[in-house]
Design an enzyme around this catalytic site. Sequence first.
Site, short mmCIF file in Angstrom:
data_model
loop_
_atom_site.label_atom_id
_atom_site.label_comp_id
_atom_site.label_asym_id
_atom_site.label_seq_id
_atom_site.Cartn_x
_atom_site.Cartn_y
_atom_site.Cartn_z
N ASP A 151 -3.42 1.84 11.53
CA ASP A 151 -3.70 0.54 10.92
C ASP A 151 -5.17 0.24 11.20
O ASP A 151 -5.73 0.75 12.16
CB ASP A 151 -2.82 -0.55 11.56
CG ASP A 151 -2.65 -1.77 10.65
OD1 ASP A 151 -1.51 -2.01 10.19
OD2 ASP A 151 -3.64 -2.50 10.42
N ASP A 154 -9.35 2.85 8.63
CA ASP A 154 -9.11 2.45 7.23
C ASP A 154 -8.43 3.59 6.48
O ASP A 154 -9.01 4.67 6.34
CB ASP A 154 -10.49 2.12 6.62
CG ASP A 154 -10.41 1.71 5.16
OD1 ASP A 154 -9.33 1.79 4.55
OD2 ASP A 154 -11.47 1.29 4.64
N VAL A 155 -7.23 3.35 5.96
CA VAL A 155 -6.51 4.42 5.26
C VAL A 155 -7.24 4.89 3.99
O VAL A 155 -6.95 5.98 3.48
CB VAL A 155 -5.06 4.02 4.88
CG1 VAL A 155 -4.18 3.87 6.09
CG2 VAL A 155 -5.02 2.79 3.98
N ASN A 180 2.42 3.16 3.77
CA ASN A 180 2.82 1.78 3.53
C ASN A 180 1.68 0.78 3.57
O ASN A 180 1.81 -0.32 3.04
CB ASN A 180 3.89 1.47 4.61
CG ASN A 180 4.09 0.01 4.82
OD1 ASN A 180 4.80 -0.64 4.08
ND2 ASN A 180 3.45 -0.53 5.86
N TYR A 198 -3.38 -5.17 -8.11
CA TYR A 198 -2.16 -4.92 -7.34
C TYR A 198 -1.13 -4.14 -8.18
O TYR A 198 -0.65 -3.09 -7.78
CB TYR A 198 -1.57 -6.23 -6.84
CG TYR A 198 -0.50 -6.04 -5.78
CD1 TYR A 198 -0.84 -5.72 -4.47
CD2 TYR A 198 0.85 -6.17 -6.10
CE1 TYR A 198 0.15 -5.53 -3.50
CE2 TYR A 198 1.83 -5.99 -5.14
CZ TYR A 198 1.48 -5.67 -3.84
OH TYR A 198 2.45 -5.49 -2.89
N LYS A 223 0.11 -0.27 -7.56
CA LYS A 223 1.50 -0.04 -7.13
C LYS A 223 2.25 0.84 -8.14
O LYS A 223 3.07 1.67 -7.76
CB LYS A 223 2.21 -1.38 -6.92
CG LYS A 223 1.68 -2.15 -5.71
CD LYS A 223 1.82 -1.34 -4.44
CE LYS A 223 1.43 -2.10 -3.21
NZ LYS A 223 1.60 -1.32 -1.96
P1 NAI Z 1 1.38 -6.90 6.17
O1 NAI Z 1 0.12 -7.56 5.82
O2 NAI Z 1 2.29 -7.56 7.15
O3 NAI Z 1 1.13 -5.41 6.65
C1 NAI Z 1 0.20 -4.57 6.04
C2 NAI Z 1 -0.52 -3.80 7.12
O4 NAI Z 1 -1.41 -2.88 6.47
C3 NAI Z 1 -1.37 -4.69 8.02
O5 NAI Z 1 -1.11 -4.41 9.38
C4 NAI Z 1 -2.78 -4.36 7.63
O6 NAI Z 1 -3.70 -4.50 8.70
C5 NAI Z 1 -2.63 -2.92 7.18
N1 NAI Z 1 -3.72 -2.50 6.29
C6 NAI Z 1 -4.13 -3.13 5.16
N2 NAI Z 1 -5.16 -2.46 4.62
C7 NAI Z 1 -5.41 -1.40 5.43
C8 NAI Z 1 -6.36 -0.34 5.41
N3 NAI Z 1 -7.27 -0.23 4.43
N4 NAI Z 1 -6.31 0.57 6.39
C9 NAI Z 1 -5.40 0.47 7.38
N5 NAI Z 1 -4.49 -0.50 7.47
C10 NAI Z 1 -4.49 -1.43 6.49
O7 NAI Z 1 2.16 -6.72 4.78
P2 NAI Z 1 3.53 -6.02 4.40
O8 NAI Z 1 4.24 -6.95 3.53
O9 NAI Z 1 4.20 -5.45 5.58
O10 NAI Z 1 2.98 -4.86 3.47
C11 NAI Z 1 3.34 -3.50 3.60
C12 NAI Z 1 3.37 -2.90 2.22
O11 NAI Z 1 4.43 -3.51 1.47
C13 NAI Z 1 2.10 -3.11 1.41
O12 NAI Z 1 1.78 -1.91 0.74
C14 NAI Z 1 2.49 -4.18 0.41
O13 NAI Z 1 1.73 -4.12 -0.76
C15 NAI Z 1 3.95 -3.82 0.18
N6 NAI Z 1 4.77 -4.87 -0.39
C16 NAI Z 1 4.94 -6.07 0.27
C17 NAI Z 1 5.70 -7.06 -0.28
C18 NAI Z 1 5.88 -8.39 0.38
O14 NAI Z 1 6.37 -9.34 -0.29
N7 NAI Z 1 5.56 -8.55 1.66
C19 NAI Z 1 6.37 -6.87 -1.59
C20 NAI Z 1 6.15 -5.57 -2.18
C21 NAI Z 1 5.37 -4.62 -1.58
#
Ligand code: NAI
Length: 256
Positions: free
Chosen positions: A40, A61-62, A84, A149, A153
């Site tokens: 992360d 950064d991924v 993810n 987005y 996706k």
């Molecule tokens: P979150 O914000 O709680 O977790 C996402 C994590 O990814 C965070 O810890 C963030 O620091 C990390 N991150 C973001 N960009 C990064 C990068 N460039 N390099 C490394 N780490 C990075 O959000 P959530 O909801 O757990 O999201 C996980 C996945 O689920 C995402 O791909 C999101 O698009 C997807 N998603 C989420 C939904 C929701 O309603 N929460 C619905 C549909 C998909």
Amino acid sequence: MTDIDFAGRTALVTGAASGIGAACARFLADRGAARLILTDWDARGFDGLELACPFNTIVGDVGDPDHWSTVAEHLEGLDHAVLNAGIAGAGKPIAELDWARWKRTCSTNLDGVFLGLKHAMDAMRQSSGGSAVVTASVAAVRGIASVDYGATKAAVAHMARIAAREGGPDGIRVNAIAPGGVDTPIWDTTEGFRSFVESKMEGDRARAIEEFGKIGTPLGRFATADEIAGQIGFLLSDMASTITGAVLVSDGGFSI
Ligand code: NAI
């Protein structure tokens, strides 16, 4: 195998410091994983992390290929990957979306999944196969989110199909999960949700999540991160041994 059991397995999770990724790390550790590689860009999100198995945290950064050179050093014997990490979209119509913001979403949501799959599949090919799940979104199947987005996706869901076809002969399964609303901190990063909380819900975030969960959703609620992690865990596990290239929509019926 008839149960979800990761005994002896090594797994990679990206975006593991929060939300769905953190829930996946707990799910895998609680079901016997031998070792987790968690990555992360939010170092503080890993503070105080305790899991039921050994783990490495790698901050970066991924969307950056150099980060993956470091992660790749830890992937020997990899069995599973959850790709993810993602950010919310710009929340703007196409005509108002600037190039830098478009590229920012593409870097994490698209480049990050490509780089993760590339390195995970390479590692799995060198061992005895494995399985990966990429996190798409219901925005991959309905034209509902801002274009950065939704388009990234949709691309991720399609990447799972191509990866599944390529990986099959090496015993590698790849699937996508497409969640609807999930109660995680990603919502707090969006202007639309923050202003709804403040202007309509008098600052009550939990009630805002409840209200959002009712919009157009037959089951009438958001998922929890743990529910989505369990579904990802199923797709990763040997119980899903013949499932590959699938896009599992988990949205309470939002897309029906
Ligand atoms: P979150 O914000 O709680 O977790 C996402 C994590 O990814 C965070 O810890 C963030 O620091 C990390 N991150 C973001 N960009 C990064 C990068 N460039 N390099 C490394 N780490 C990075 O959000 P959530 O909801 O757990 O999201 C996980 C996945 O689920 C995402 O791909 C999101 O698009 C997807 N998603 C989420 C939904 C929701 O309603 N929460 C619905 C549909 C998909």
